[in-house]
Design a protein around this motif. Structure first.
Motif, PDB file in Angstrom:
ATOM      1  N   ALA A  14      69.886 -39.062  -4.499  1.00 34.99           N
ATOM      2  CA  ALA A  14      71.088 -39.833  -4.867  1.00 34.99           C
ATOM      3  C   ALA A  14      72.046 -38.990  -5.710  1.00 34.99           C
ATOM      4  O   ALA A  14      73.266 -39.129  -5.588  1.00 34.99           O
ATOM      5  N   ARG A  15      71.509 -38.108  -6.559  1.00 36.04           N
ATOM      6  CA  ARG A  15      72.352 -37.281  -7.426  1.00 36.04           C
ATOM      7  C   ARG A  15      72.605 -35.893  -6.842  1.00 36.04           C
ATOM      8  O   ARG A  15      73.202 -35.044  -7.486  1.00 36.04           O
ATOM      9  N   ASN A  16      72.096 -35.667  -5.623  1.00 36.07           N
ATOM     10  CA  ASN A  16      72.282 -34.396  -4.921  1.00 36.07           C
ATOM     11  C   ASN A  16      71.714 -33.209  -5.710  1.00 36.07           C
ATOM     12  O   ASN A  16      72.274 -32.123  -5.717  1.00 36.07           O
ATOM     13  N   GLN A  17      70.592 -33.445  -6.407  1.00 36.14           N
ATOM     14  CA  GLN A  17      69.930 -32.364  -7.145  1.00 36.14           C
ATOM     15  C   GLN A  17      68.892 -31.731  -6.227  1.00 36.14           C
ATOM     16  O   GLN A  17      67.951 -32.387  -5.809  1.00 36.14           O
ATOM     17  N   LYS A  18      69.041 -30.483  -5.962  1.00 35.81           N
ATOM     18  CA  LYS A  18      68.211 -29.816  -4.960  1.00 35.81           C
ATOM     19  C   LYS A  18      67.039 -29.069  -5.585  1.00 35.81           C
ATOM     20  O   LYS A  18      66.992 -27.846  -5.604  1.00 35.81           O
ATOM     21  N   ARG A  19      66.095 -29.848  -6.105  1.00 37.98           N
ATOM     22  CA  ARG A  19      64.819 -29.323  -6.599  1.00 37.98           C
ATOM     23  C   ARG A  19      63.726 -30.152  -5.956  1.00 37.98           C
ATOM     24  O   ARG A  19      63.656 -31.353  -6.187  1.00 37.98           O
ATOM     25  N   CYS A  20      62.865 -29.527  -5.176  1.00 36.54           N
ATOM     26  CA  CYS A  20      61.844 -30.271  -4.428  1.00 36.54           C
ATOM     27  C   CYS A  20      60.773 -30.860  -5.346  1.00 36.54           C
ATOM     28  O   CYS A  20      60.633 -30.459  -6.500  1.00 36.54           O
ATOM     29  N   LYS A  21      59.998 -31.810  -4.820  1.00 34.25           N
ATOM     30  CA  LYS A  21      58.946 -32.481  -5.589  1.00 34.25           C
ATOM     31  C   LYS A  21      57.916 -31.489  -6.121  1.00 34.25           C
ATOM     32  O   LYS A  21      57.493 -31.582  -7.269  1.00 34.25           O
ATOM     33  N   VAL A  22      57.505 -30.561  -5.282  1.00 30.00           N
ATOM     34  CA  VAL A  22      56.478 -29.595  -5.694  1.00 30.00           C
ATOM     35  C   VAL A  22      56.960 -28.786  -6.894  1.00 30.00           C
ATOM     36  O   VAL A  22      56.241 -28.641  -7.898  1.00 30.00           O
ATOM     37  N   CYS A  23      58.172 -28.278  -6.831  1.00 34.34           N
ATOM     38  CA  CYS A  23      58.715 -27.479  -7.929  1.00 34.34           C
ATOM     39  C   CYS A  23      58.908 -28.301  -9.190  1.00 34.34           C
ATOM     40  O   CYS A  23      58.630 -27.837 -10.299  1.00 34.34           O
ATOM     41  N   MET A  24      59.385 -29.528  -9.044  1.00 33.17           N
ATOM     42  CA  MET A  24      59.606 -30.364 -10.217  1.00 33.17           C
ATOM     43  C   MET A  24      58.291 -30.736 -10.891  1.00 33.17           C
ATOM     44  O   MET A  24      58.202 -30.764 -12.120  1.00 33.17           O
ATOM     45  N   LYS A  25      57.244 -30.976 -10.110  1.00 31.96           N
ATOM     46  CA  LYS A  25      55.937 -31.275 -10.713  1.00 31.96           C
ATOM     47  C   LYS A  25      55.437 -30.065 -11.503  1.00 31.96           C
ATOM     48  O   LYS A  25      54.925 -30.216 -12.611  1.00 31.96           O
ATOM     49  N   LYS A  26      55.594 -28.875 -10.941  1.00 30.19           N
ATOM     50  CA  LYS A  26      55.181 -27.657 -11.646  1.00 30.19           C
ATOM     51  C   LYS A  26      55.982 -27.487 -12.930  1.00 30.19           C
ATOM     52  O   LYS A  26      55.441 -27.165 -13.977  1.00 30.19           O
TER      53      LYS A  26
END
Length: 161
Positions: free
Chosen positions: A26-38
């Motif tokens: 929705a906010r067009n933030q391009k950080r995938c789930k895997v990277c954000m969890k790390k």
């Protein structure tokens, strides 16, 4: 299908909730789930970061209640158990992102927790210890008599089962 590149790992992935958090889409933030969890794990597992959040949360929980919150990040680092074990349970304190998406590090039994020795006093240097969330819930919810009764009877019960 629309594809996007993760700004952290560089992988190109489908722009779906399978690979991206819905709020990030929705906010067009391009950080995938895997990277954000790390990132969350690395960011929140540090006692200094946890301490900053614990102080902020203590202030928010007690806003308008007249409870003093005068501890600092440096103080929290100084009282952090040197062996990284809960002083009461002798189990490792594990800092990780909260169960909700709102941040923080709580919600798990082995998460660190600020405990006030005297609940009628504030979060001051002479009144705070770091213990596991489970230990904090147990000693907060039960009085000394109840805890003593349970401790005295736990081995009796174990021998019956």
């Amino acid at each position: 299908m629309e594809m996007h590149e993760c700004k952290m790992c560089g992988e190109v992935k489908a722009w779906t909730v399978e690979y991206w958090y819905e709020s990030y889409i929705a906010r067009n933030q391009k950080r995938c789930k895997v990277c954000m969890k790390k990132w969350f794990f690395e960011h929140y597992k540090k006692p200094r970061t946890w301490g900053r959040n614990a102080i902020k949360n203590a202030k928010q929980r007690n806003k308008g209640k007249g409870v003093e919150v005068s501890i600092t990040q440096e103080f929290i680092e100084s009282i952090w158990p040197k062996d990284n074990l809960c002083p009461l349970r002798k189990t490792p304190l594990v800092i990780r992102p909260a169960k909700s998406n709102r941040g923080g590090g709580g919600g798990y039994d082995d998460s660190p927790s600020l405990h006030r020795k005297n609940p009628n006093k504030g979060y001051t240097e002479d009144n705070v210890v770091i213990i596991s969330l489970l230990a904090n819930r147990v000693i907060t919810d039960a009085n000394k008599k109840t805890l003593t009764t349970i401790a005295n009877n736990v081995f009796l019960l174990a021998s019956v089962i």
